[in-house]
Design a protein around this motif. Structure first.
Motif, short mmCIF file in Angstrom:
data_model
loop_
_atom_site.label_atom_id
_atom_site.label_comp_id
_atom_site.label_asym_id
_atom_site.label_seq_id
_atom_site.Cartn_x
_atom_site.Cartn_y
_atom_site.Cartn_z
N LEU A 135 -34.41 -68.08 61.66
CA LEU A 135 -33.83 -68.05 60.32
C LEU A 135 -34.34 -66.84 59.57
O LEU A 135 -35.40 -66.29 59.90
CB LEU A 135 -34.21 -69.31 59.53
N LEU A 136 -33.59 -66.43 58.56
CA LEU A 136 -34.06 -65.38 57.67
C LEU A 136 -34.06 -65.92 56.26
O LEU A 136 -33.22 -66.74 55.89
CB LEU A 136 -33.20 -64.11 57.80
N GLY A 137 -35.03 -65.49 55.48
CA GLY A 137 -35.09 -65.83 54.07
C GLY A 137 -34.47 -64.70 53.29
O GLY A 137 -34.75 -63.52 53.55
N ILE A 138 -33.61 -65.05 52.34
CA ILE A 138 -32.87 -64.03 51.58
C ILE A 138 -32.57 -64.55 50.18
O ILE A 138 -32.42 -65.76 49.98
CB ILE A 138 -31.55 -63.67 52.33
N ALA A 139 -32.48 -63.64 49.22
CA ALA A 139 -32.04 -64.02 47.88
C ALA A 139 -30.54 -64.32 47.96
O ALA A 139 -29.78 -63.56 48.56
CB ALA A 139 -32.30 -62.88 46.90
N PRO A 140 -30.10 -65.43 47.37
CA PRO A 140 -28.68 -65.79 47.45
C PRO A 140 -27.74 -64.69 46.99
O PRO A 140 -26.68 -64.49 47.58
CB PRO A 140 -28.57 -67.04 46.58
N GLN A 141 -28.12 -63.98 45.94
CA GLN A 141 -27.22 -62.93 45.44
C GLN A 141 -27.06 -61.80 46.46
O GLN A 141 -25.99 -61.19 46.56
CB GLN A 141 -27.72 -62.40 44.09
N ASP A 142 -28.12 -61.52 47.23
CA ASP A 142 -28.00 -60.51 48.29
C ASP A 142 -27.06 -61.01 49.40
O ASP A 142 -26.26 -60.25 49.93
CB ASP A 142 -29.37 -60.18 48.89
N ALA A 143 -27.16 -62.31 49.72
CA ALA A 143 -26.28 -62.88 50.74
C ALA A 143 -24.81 -62.77 50.32
O ALA A 143 -23.94 -62.40 51.12
CB ALA A 143 -26.66 -64.33 51.02
N LEU A 144 -24.55 -63.08 49.07
CA LEU A 144 -23.18 -62.96 48.55
C LEU A 144 -22.69 -61.51 48.60
O LEU A 144 -21.56 -61.25 49.04
CB LEU A 144 -23.10 -63.48 47.11
#
Length: 156
Positions: A135-144
């Motif tokens: 898994l990777l951890g990411i800020a939701p806004q970056d994912a969007l």
């Protein structure tokens, strides 16, 4: 460090992520929930990637591992009338990833993507990095931003 098409796409976009390997269990009933449990993470913030077809067109849905899709809401989210789960072999061919390791990032063929809105206010979410057991951890806004995705209600 493991390199996947998903991680390469995020690096090319300048997005910082954290990596979280875990022991993948192919026999788990719910892979996302098993990953959350293995890593001690909140299942509402560990997101699963599901490939669907809306009126015959492929799309990608990303939602909390402890939730289920509402096909009616998925169809509406993508402007269609009918949605159904994509067959696993088709999802693998389309994305370039194996089921259990499908990521919304770096798919072989980019498709419309929607994230369930419920976890998108969190500082971080965890999403498959493109390999089983990672898994990777990411800020939701970056994912969007990287997926050109939209945050919508996809679950009941």
């Amino acid at each position: 460090m493991t390199s996947t098409p998903g991680l390469r796409a995020l690096a090319a976009a300048g997005v910082a992520v954290t990596l979280h390997p875990y022991d993948y269990d192919p026999k788990a009933d719910a892979i996302g929930l098993a990953a959350a449990h293995a890593l001690g993470l909140d299942p509402a913030l560990v997101l699963k990637t599901l490939m669907v077809e809306v009126d015959g067109k492929p799309a990608c849905c990303v939602l909390p591992s402890d939730r289920q899709l509402s096909m009616k809401k998925v169809a509406a989210a993508f402007g269609g009338k009918q949605a159904e789960m994509m067959k696993p072999d088709k999802a693998e061919r389309l994305t370039g990833f194996r089921v259990g390791g499908i990521s919304p990032f770096g798919q072989k063929r980019a498709v419309a993507t929607a994230f369930d809105a419920s976890p998108m206010a969190a500082p971080n979410v965890w999403i498959n990095a493109g390999a089983r057991g990672l898994l990777l951890g990411i800020a939701p806004q970056d994912a969007l931003r990287v997926t050109s995705g939209r945050a919508l209600t996809l679950t009941p």
